[in-house]
Enzyme design. Structure first.
Site, PDB file in Angstrom:
ATOM      1  N   TYR A   1       0.829  -1.198   0.000  1.00 14.56           N
ATOM      2  CA  TYR A   1       0.000   0.000   0.000  1.00 14.56           C
ATOM      3  C   TYR A   1       0.867   1.254   0.000  1.00 14.56           C
ATOM      4  CZ  TYR A   1       0.935   1.029   4.937  1.00 14.56           C
ATOM      5  OH  TYR A   1       1.554   1.360   6.123  1.00 14.56           O
TER       6      TYR A   1
ATOM      7  N   ARG B   1       8.082   3.897  -4.816  1.00 18.08           N
ATOM      8  CA  ARG B   1       8.198   2.966  -3.678  1.00 18.08           C
ATOM      9  C   ARG B   1       7.197   1.823  -3.827  1.00 18.08           C
ATOM     10  NH1 ARG B   1       7.666   5.241   2.348  1.00 18.08           N
ATOM     11  NH2 ARG B   1       5.486   5.454   1.720  1.00 18.08           N
TER      12      ARG B   1
ATOM     13  N   ARG C   1      -7.629 -20.603  -0.307  1.00 16.06           N
ATOM     14  CA  ARG C   1      -6.522 -20.329   0.623  1.00 16.06           C
ATOM     15  C   ARG C   1      -5.425 -21.393   0.615  1.00 16.06           C
ATOM     16  NH1 ARG C   1      -4.591 -21.106   5.656  1.00 16.06           N
ATOM     17  NH2 ARG C   1      -3.755 -19.262   6.716  1.00 16.06           N
TER      18      ARG C   1
ATOM     19  N   HIS D   1      -0.859 -21.147   1.053  1.00 22.29           N
ATOM     20  CA  HIS D   1       0.160 -20.124   1.280  1.00 22.29           C
ATOM     21  C   HIS D   1       0.892 -19.699   0.012  1.00 22.29           C
ATOM     22  CE1 HIS D   1      -0.704 -21.090   5.383  1.00 22.29           C
ATOM     23  NE2 HIS D   1       0.190 -20.238   5.841  1.00 22.29           N
TER      24      HIS D   1
ATOM     25  N   LYS E   1       6.662  -1.890   1.968  1.00 25.83           N
ATOM     26  CA  LYS E   1       5.443  -1.320   2.573  1.00 25.83           C
ATOM     27  C   LYS E   1       4.288  -2.305   2.376  1.00 25.83           C
ATOM     28  CE  LYS E   1       3.294   3.206   3.151  1.00 25.83           C
ATOM     29  NZ  LYS E   1       3.398   3.261   4.603  1.00 25.83           N
TER      30      LYS E   1
ATOM     31  N   GLU F   1      12.807   2.910  14.092  1.00 28.67           N
ATOM     32  CA  GLU F   1      11.887   3.938  13.581  1.00 28.67           C
ATOM     33  C   GLU F   1      10.669   3.987  14.491  1.00 28.67           C
ATOM     34  OE1 GLU F   1      10.212   2.982   9.707  1.00 28.67           O
ATOM     35  OE2 GLU F   1      10.200   0.851  10.161  1.00 28.67           O
TER      36      GLU F   1
ATOM     37  N   LEU G   1      11.309   1.417   7.115  1.00 32.59           N
ATOM     38  CA  LEU G   1      10.688   1.863   5.867  1.00 32.59           C
ATOM     39  C   LEU G   1      11.373   3.181   5.488  1.00 32.59           C
ATOM     40  CD1 LEU G   1       8.274   1.316   3.874  1.00 32.59           C
ATOM     41  CD2 LEU G   1       7.142   3.178   5.078  1.00 32.59           C
TER      42      LEU G   1
HETATM   43  N1  PMP Z   1       7.857   3.978   8.965  1.00 30.94           N
HETATM   44  C1  PMP Z   1       6.716   3.276   9.058  1.00 30.94           C
HETATM   45  C2  PMP Z   1       6.738   1.964   9.744  1.00 30.94           C
HETATM   46  C3  PMP Z   1       5.515   3.802   8.528  1.00 30.94           C
HETATM   47  O1  PMP Z   1       4.378   3.097   8.606  1.00 30.94           O
HETATM   48  C4  PMP Z   1       5.536   5.079   7.932  1.00 30.94           C
HETATM   49  C5  PMP Z   1       4.263   5.686   7.391  1.00 30.94           C
HETATM   50  N2  PMP Z   1       3.906   5.099   6.184  1.00 30.94           N
HETATM   51  C6  PMP Z   1       6.748   5.766   7.853  1.00 30.94           C
HETATM   52  C7  PMP Z   1       7.885   5.187   8.376  1.00 30.94           C
HETATM   53  C8  PMP Z   1       6.829   7.118   7.199  1.00 30.94           C
HETATM   54  O2  PMP Z   1       6.740   6.954   5.817  1.00 30.94           O
HETATM   55  P1  PMP Z   1       6.192   8.125   4.882  1.00 30.94           P
HETATM   56  O3  PMP Z   1       7.018   9.319   5.173  1.00 30.94           O
HETATM   57  O4  PMP Z   1       6.395   7.601   3.509  1.00 30.94           O
HETATM   58  O5  PMP Z   1       4.760   8.317   5.249  1.00 30.94           O
END
Ligand code: PMP
Length: 287
Positions: A32, A51, A99, A101, A145, A177, A201
């Site tokens: 997403y 991305r 279903r 895997h 993501k 993060e 991410l």
């Molecule tokens: N890290 C994580 C785990 C997130 O879910 C997000 C939000 N999508 C971010 C960082 C920040 O990413 P972005 O700046 O692309 O929203």
């Protein structure tokens, strides 16, 4: 009336249906993007789409339409909903199949999208948050993501229960993060943030803020840092699509910078605001 995107069509929200055996539901098997809209312009649309394409590639997920086509439909979704300020959410799952895997054969991916109307001024009023520390229990491909967000959800719930706006995650002593954001610290006027590897991410806002910092000649270090460095930092802030740049004023009850936003944060917020104002002034055709 609100419209959602389903594959290539725009459907009234209450008429839209997804299959009960969609792999997004059963396995979290999908990807997403969430993007912010300022005055009908989708902010940083291109890097978000890059991305998304990368996430699809890393998971061997087929994109059912070209990137240009997907991008056009996202723009159309904003238009059709008359979204001026808010969020566009867009996801692609591996589709519906009995279903099992391993990847199904002959199943096409399912694209859905929706919008949320939200005034930016409301978000600005909440600048400055409390955070709590939480163990980073997620898998080792946090760079993708994906819809699999349980590790993030549990951490955010912990923060919520403790009256905080974000959970700052750590693997042993290393800060990675936030549960839905990237984390920066300021040490002696210089920015430090975790490098963009498999543990985080690579936030689109993170990249944008790194660029803003370079333009402001604020030195930047993409390196790991410890919990101790976090707690003793001059400033701590998070970045994210809806958070933009948000100072962290307290962590586990410990005040950062005496509980007020610091000078580097204020500079970055000011620069960020200037960008948003610039985008707002663009003609609609340059979304
Ligand atoms: N890290 C994580 C785990 C997130 O879910 C997000 C939000 N999508 C971010 C960082 C920040 O990413 P972005 O700046 O692309 O929203």
């Amino acid at each position: 009336m609100s419209f959602v995107l389903y594959q290539d069509q725009f459907i009234e929200r209450n008429q839209a249906k997804v299959d009960i055996e969609d792999r997004g539901y059963q396995f979290g098997d999908g990807i997403y993007e969430a993007m912010i809209v300022y005055s009908s312009h989708i902010f940083l649309l291109e890097p978000h789409m890059k991305r998304l394409e990368r996430s699809a590639h890393e998971l061997n997920l087929n994109l059912p339409y070209s990137m240009d086509h997907l991008t056009r439909n996202i723009k159309r979704l904003v238009e059709i909903n008359h979204l001026t300020d808010g969020i566009v959410y867009f996801q692609i799952t591996r589709g519906a199949a009995p279903r099992q895997h391993y990847f199904p054969e002959n199943t096409s991916s399912v694209v859905t999208g929706s919008v949320v109307h939200k005034e930016r001024s409301a978000a600005q009023g909440t600048r400055g948050i409390k955070a709590v520390l939480a163990d980073d229990i997620r898998w080792l491909r946090c760079d993708i993501k994906t819809l699999n967000l349980l590790g993030n959800v549990l951490a955010k719930q912990k923060a919520h229960e403790e009256g905080a706006g974000e959970a700052i995650l750590h693997r042993e002593d290393t800060v990675t993060e936030g549960s839905s954001s990237n984390v920066f610290i300021v040490q002696n006027g210089e920015l430090v943030t975790h490098p963009a590897d498999h543990f985080i991410l690579n936030g689109i806002t993170r990249l944008f803020v790194l660029d803003l910092a370079r333009r402001l000649t604020i030195p930047v270090h993409e390196r790991t840092f410890t919990i101790d460095e976090l707690m003793n930092a001059d400033e701590v802030f998070i970045t994210g699509t809806s958070n933009e740049v948000n100072p962290v004023l307290e962590i586990n009850g410990h005040l950062i910078n005496g509980g007020t936003p610091g000078s580097i944060e204020r500079k970055l917020i000011e620069a960020f605001n200037a960008e948003v104002e610039w985008i707002r002034a663009l003609p609609q055709t340059q979304a």
